[in-house]
Each structure stands twice: as C-alpha cells, then as structure tokens.
Design a protein around this motif. Structure first.
Motif, PDB file in Angstrom:
ATOM      1  N   GLY A 158      -6.003  -1.338 -14.983  1.00 14.31           N
ATOM      2  CA  GLY A 158      -5.424  -1.001 -13.394  1.00 14.31           C
ATOM      3  C   GLY A 158      -5.229   0.519 -13.343  1.00 14.31           C
ATOM      4  O   GLY A 158      -4.975   0.965 -12.379  1.00 14.31           O
ATOM      5  N   GLN A 159      -4.845   1.111 -14.415  1.00 13.05           N
ATOM      6  CA  GLN A 159      -4.807   2.652 -14.174  1.00 13.05           C
ATOM      7  C   GLN A 159      -5.874   3.300 -13.578  1.00 13.05           C
ATOM      8  O   GLN A 159      -5.810   4.005 -12.462  1.00 13.05           O
ATOM      9  N   VAL A 160      -7.033   3.002 -14.002  1.00 11.10           N
ATOM     10  CA  VAL A 160      -8.213   3.545 -13.381  1.00 11.10           C
ATOM     11  C   VAL A 160      -8.564   3.270 -11.918  1.00 11.10           C
ATOM     12  O   VAL A 160      -8.775   4.004 -10.982  1.00 11.10           O
ATOM     13  N   LEU A 161      -8.177   2.015 -11.740  1.00 11.67           N
ATOM     14  CA  LEU A 161      -8.198   1.528 -10.386  1.00 11.67           C
ATOM     15  C   LEU A 161      -7.442   2.119  -9.563  1.00 11.67           C
ATOM     16  O   LEU A 161      -7.772   2.268  -8.406  1.00 11.67           O
ATOM     17  N   GLY A 162      -6.105   2.365  -9.762  1.00 10.87           N
ATOM     18  CA  GLY A 162      -5.116   2.975  -9.136  1.00 10.87           C
ATOM     19  C   GLY A 162      -5.688   4.499  -8.806  1.00 10.87           C
ATOM     20  O   GLY A 162      -5.487   4.914  -7.663  1.00 10.87           O
ATOM     21  N   VAL A 163      -6.016   5.128  -9.843  1.00  9.89           N
ATOM     22  CA  VAL A 163      -6.338   6.508  -9.604  1.00  9.89           C
ATOM     23  C   VAL A 163      -7.373   6.948  -8.849  1.00  9.89           C
ATOM     24  O   VAL A 163      -7.301   7.658  -8.114  1.00  9.89           O
ATOM     25  N   ILE A 164      -8.601   6.002  -9.082  1.00 10.66           N
ATOM     26  CA  ILE A 164      -9.735   6.171  -8.227  1.00 10.66           C
ATOM     27  C   ILE A 164      -9.590   5.928  -6.563  1.00 10.66           C
ATOM     28  O   ILE A 164      -9.784   6.371  -5.747  1.00 10.66           O
ATOM     29  N   GLY A 165      -8.591   4.846  -6.576  1.00  7.77           N
ATOM     30  CA  GLY A 165      -8.337   4.383  -5.147  1.00  7.77           C
ATOM     31  C   GLY A 165      -7.497   5.582  -4.411  1.00  7.77           C
ATOM     32  O   GLY A 165      -7.773   5.956  -3.324  1.00  7.77           O
ATOM     33  N   TYR A 166      -6.117   6.167  -5.051  1.00  6.43           N
ATOM     34  CA  TYR A 166      -5.460   6.849  -4.514  1.00  6.43           C
ATOM     35  C   TYR A 166      -6.401   8.164  -4.310  1.00  6.43           C
ATOM     36  O   TYR A 166      -6.148   9.075  -3.242  1.00  6.43           O
ATOM     37  N   SER A 167      -7.194   8.564  -5.239  1.00  9.63           N
ATOM     38  CA  SER A 167      -8.000   9.968  -5.140  1.00  9.63           C
ATOM     39  C   SER A 167      -9.141   9.819  -3.870  1.00  9.63           C
ATOM     40  O   SER A 167      -9.718  10.883  -3.665  1.00  9.63           O
ATOM     41  N   LEU A 168      -9.047   8.623  -3.136  1.00 14.06           N
ATOM     42  CA  LEU A 168     -10.034   8.671  -1.967  1.00 14.06           C
ATOM     43  C   LEU A 168      -9.279   9.216  -0.737  1.00 14.06           C
ATOM     44  O   LEU A 168      -9.808   9.687   0.292  1.00 14.06           O
ATOM     45  N   LEU A 169      -7.894   9.626  -0.878  1.00 11.27           N
ATOM     46  CA  LEU A 169      -7.281  10.318   0.157  1.00 11.27           C
ATOM     47  C   LEU A 169      -7.995  11.725   0.513  1.00 11.27           C
ATOM     48  O   LEU A 169      -7.845  11.904   1.824  1.00 11.27           O
ATOM     49  N   PRO A 170      -8.319  12.530  -0.341  1.00 12.63           N
ATOM     50  CA  PRO A 170      -8.958  13.939   0.191  1.00 12.63           C
ATOM     51  C   PRO A 170     -10.231  13.517   1.286  1.00 12.63           C
ATOM     52  O   PRO A 170     -10.315  14.300   2.063  1.00 12.63           O
ATOM     53  N   LEU A 171     -10.835  12.642   0.887  1.00 17.76           N
ATOM     54  CA  LEU A 171     -12.133  12.282   1.712  1.00 17.76           C
ATOM     55  C   LEU A 171     -11.757  11.560   3.152  1.00 17.76           C
ATOM     56  O   LEU A 171     -12.114  11.763   4.153  1.00 17.76           O
ATOM     57  N   ILE A 172     -10.299  11.118   3.419  1.00 17.46           N
ATOM     58  CA  ILE A 172      -9.845  10.493   4.266  1.00 17.46           C
ATOM     59  C   ILE A 172      -9.264  11.970   5.387  1.00 17.46           C
ATOM     60  O   ILE A 172      -9.381  11.899   6.425  1.00 17.46           O
ATOM     61  N   VAL A 173      -8.963  12.836   4.549  1.00 24.61           N
ATOM     62  CA  VAL A 173      -8.337  13.957   5.028  1.00 24.61           C
ATOM     63  C   VAL A 173      -9.365  14.847   6.002  1.00 24.61           C
ATOM     64  O   VAL A 173      -9.374  15.323   6.980  1.00 24.61           O
ATOM     65  N   ILE A 174     -10.640  15.008   4.995  1.00 19.60           N
ATOM     66  CA  ILE A 174     -11.692  15.640   5.758  1.00 19.60           C
ATOM     67  C   ILE A 174     -12.542  14.919   6.663  1.00 19.60           C
ATOM     68  O   ILE A 174     -13.148  15.417   7.594  1.00 19.60           O
ATOM     69  N   ALA A 175     -12.208  13.677   7.104  1.00 19.98           N
ATOM     70  CA  ALA A 175     -12.945  12.909   8.087  1.00 19.98           C
ATOM     71  C   ALA A 175     -13.003  13.408   9.379  1.00 19.98           C
ATOM     72  O   ALA A 175     -13.932  13.438   9.911  1.00 19.98           O
ATOM     73  N   PRO A 176     -11.669  13.432   9.792  1.00 19.57           N
ATOM     74  CA  PRO A 176     -11.369  14.191  11.360  1.00 19.57           C
ATOM     75  C   PRO A 176     -12.208  15.377  11.325  1.00 19.57           C
ATOM     76  O   PRO A 176     -12.711  15.458  12.535  1.00 19.57           O
ATOM     77  N   LEU A 177     -12.134  16.328  10.252  1.00 19.07           N
ATOM     78  CA  LEU A 177     -12.987  17.625  10.547  1.00 19.07           C
ATOM     79  C   LEU A 177     -14.395  17.446  10.725  1.00 19.07           C
ATOM     80  O   LEU A 177     -15.000  18.143  11.488  1.00 19.07           O
ATOM     81  N   SER A 188     -20.054  21.990   7.934  1.00 17.07           N
ATOM     82  CA  SER A 188     -19.943  20.447   7.446  1.00 17.07           C
ATOM     83  C   SER A 188     -20.428  20.024   5.941  1.00 17.07           C
ATOM     84  O   SER A 188     -19.569  19.558   5.506  1.00 17.07           O
ATOM     85  N   THR A 189     -21.431  20.959   5.583  1.00 11.97           N
ATOM     86  CA  THR A 189     -21.779  20.601   4.183  1.00 11.97           C
ATOM     87  C   THR A 189     -20.735  21.329   3.393  1.00 11.97           C
ATOM     88  O   THR A 189     -20.385  20.546   2.185  1.00 11.97           O
ATOM     89  N   VAL A 196     -15.193  16.609  -1.617  1.00 19.36           N
ATOM     90  CA  VAL A 196     -15.508  15.694  -2.859  1.00 19.36           C
ATOM     91  C   VAL A 196     -14.970  16.245  -4.167  1.00 19.36           C
ATOM     92  O   VAL A 196     -14.560  15.641  -5.010  1.00 19.36           O
ATOM     93  N   PHE A 197     -15.159  17.554  -4.293  1.00 14.85           N
ATOM     94  CA  PHE A 197     -14.412  18.214  -5.501  1.00 14.85           C
ATOM     95  C   PHE A 197     -13.122  18.262  -5.485  1.00 14.85           C
ATOM     96  O   PHE A 197     -12.557  17.853  -6.465  1.00 14.85           O
ATOM     97  N   TRP A 198     -12.145  17.965  -4.252  1.00 15.20           N
ATOM     98  CA  TRP A 198     -10.882  17.834  -4.097  1.00 15.20           C
ATOM     99  C   TRP A 198     -10.331  16.412  -4.924  1.00 15.20           C
ATOM    100  O   TRP A 198      -9.693  16.424  -5.643  1.00 15.20           O
ATOM    101  N   ALA A 199     -11.332  15.442  -4.367  1.00 15.98           N
ATOM    102  CA  ALA A 199     -11.096  13.934  -4.701  1.00 15.98           C
ATOM    103  C   ALA A 199     -11.297  13.831  -6.140  1.00 15.98           C
ATOM    104  O   ALA A 199     -10.735  13.289  -6.973  1.00 15.98           O
ATOM    105  N   ALA A 200     -12.517  14.548  -6.596  1.00 15.48           N
ATOM    106  CA  ALA A 200     -13.049  14.445  -8.103  1.00 15.48           C
ATOM    107  C   ALA A 200     -12.142  15.029  -9.263  1.00 15.48           C
ATOM    108  O   ALA A 200     -11.499  14.568 -10.147  1.00 15.48           O
ATOM    109  N   TYR A 201     -11.531  16.246  -8.754  1.00 11.24           N
ATOM    110  CA  TYR A 201     -10.377  16.901  -9.405  1.00 11.24           C
ATOM    111  C   TYR A 201      -9.109  16.082  -9.511  1.00 11.24           C
ATOM    112  O   TYR A 201      -8.354  16.210 -10.674  1.00 11.24           O
TER     113      TYR A 201
END
Length: 237
Positions: A158-177, A188-189, A196-201
């Motif tokens: 449950g902890q891993v599932l929550g952390v991985i899910g929440y950490s998708l937020l940086p990818l959502i932030v860069i999507a409009p850019l 773009s690259t 990716v580094f933001w989310a993984a970190y």
C-alpha cells in the motif's frame, strides 16, 4: 353432595337424581374506562401487564446511527491529499514539509485520482493507453515492492502503491508544456527528462531510505525506468 375447592372459584353440585354436573365460574368484573385516551391507555396497559401480556407493549427502539458525510464514509481526507500533493511536487527537504507522511500514512483515493488524471490527459489521440497506465501503476508498484522487500526494506504494498501514484504529479505538470513546445525537439526532450527525474526523485526519496545502504541504485534504477515508461505512454513514443 357439594364439593368446595380450595381456591374458591368453582362450585360443583352433585345430585343423586342425575349424574349431570353443573358449576359456576366467578370472574372479576372488567370495567372499561371510556374517558380520555391517556386514562384508557393506562388501564389497558395495567390490564395486559396483570394478565402477563405486557410483552405486547414492548417496542424495540432502533438506535439511529448518525449519518456521516460521504467523504468520511469513503475515508477520503481532502486536506491530507492536498498536503501529500504538495510534498510530492516540492520534494526539497529545505521547504519544511514532512514528506514521510506520504509513505507512512498511505491512502488509496489520492493516488487513484492522480493516476486517473494522468490517464485522462493521455487519452488525447490514444485512448487505449488508459488501461495500460492503470495496469502499469498496479503491477509496476508490485514489482518495486517485491524488489524493496528482497533488498531488506520495510515497506508495504500500500505504501509503494501510494508513493508511485502520487509521484506521477510531476509528469502531469509538464504535460501542458509538452503540448506548447512540442515542435522544439531539444527543449521538449529536456522537459521530458526533467519531469522524469522530478517524478523518480520524489518517489525514490520516499521509498529508498537509509536501510538500503549500498543497495540504493538497485531500487532507484527501476523506479526511474517505470516513470520513463509512464511518460512514453503519454507521448506515444
């Protein structure tokens, strides 16, 4: 010949001329009071209780439970979810957030909302990736959980599932850019790598603690690859 019973309620008379038996029953007079309703109910209640039928008057009172709000019934704490979102988007320790709450107090609805939001923005032009995103979230988190346990980490699924899910937020932030500067390949690259580094970190800093010691790269690397795959599902590359 006359028989007198001990209780005094019955009188039996025997006649020598015939064998017929006759008797009388003495019963107390019952008077119904036709006065006001309250008095009539009181007499009826007394009469039933004296005859042993008081149980007919008993009424079971159901304990009415206090109706709780829908969010409380579903165990959804919006303030807690908002705080965890800020912890993920701003992972720097200098900002003063207690980021361990994302790991130590896992929830389901917050990460699910983030994953569904990432799925919604990925629908554009490639609807089929939505099921893949949810599947990768569930089974990718399971892979990270198994690897963390093998390396000696004390984390739950449950902890891993929550952390991985929440950490998708940086990818959502860069999507409009990426939609705005999609024509500039180099920029773009760089934005993709930054996301990716933001989310993984954000995820690794919560899951990879000091208990792994020299084995940290063995867990950081698959987390990094997992978010690269998430980004590829969004971009279609």
């Amino acid at each position: 010949m006359q028989f007198s019973p001990t209780n005094g309620d019955f009188t039996f008379v025997s006649s020598t001329d015939s064998e017929e038996l006759s008797g009388t029953i003495d019963a107390p007079d019952i008077t119904l009071n036709m006065g006001p309703d309250s008095s009539r109910d009181a007499y009826a209640t007394t009469f039933l209780r004296q005859r042993g039928y008081g149980w007919l008057l008993e009424v079971e009172e159901d304990d009415t439970e206090d109706t709780k709000p829908l969010l409380e019934e579903l165990d959804i704490d919006l303030k807690d979810i908002y705080y965890k979102i800020r912890c993920v988007l701003m992972p720097m320790p200098s900002l003063g957030f207690n980021r361990q709450v994302v790991r130590d107090n896992p929830d389901f609805w917050g990460p699910l909302a983030v994953v569904l939001l990432f799925s919604m923005i990925s629908i554009y032009g490639q609807f089929r990736v939505v099921s893949w995103i949810i599947t990768i979230w569930i089974f990718g988190s399971l892979m990270i959980f198994i690897l963390a346990r093998v390396l000696g980490g004390e984390v739950s699924y449950g902890q891993v599932l929550g952390v991985i899910g929440y950490s998708l937020l940086p990818l959502i932030v860069i999507a409009p850019l990426l939609l705005v500067i999609g024509g500039f390949d180099i920029v773009s690259t760089l934005i993709k790598l930054f996301g990716v580094f933001w989310a993984a970190y954000s995820a690794a800093s919560l899951l990879v603690s000091d208990e792994f010691k020299t084995k940290k790269p063995l867990l950081i690397y698959p987390i990094f690859l997992l978010y690269i795959y998430f980004l590829s599902l969004y971009t279609g590359v």
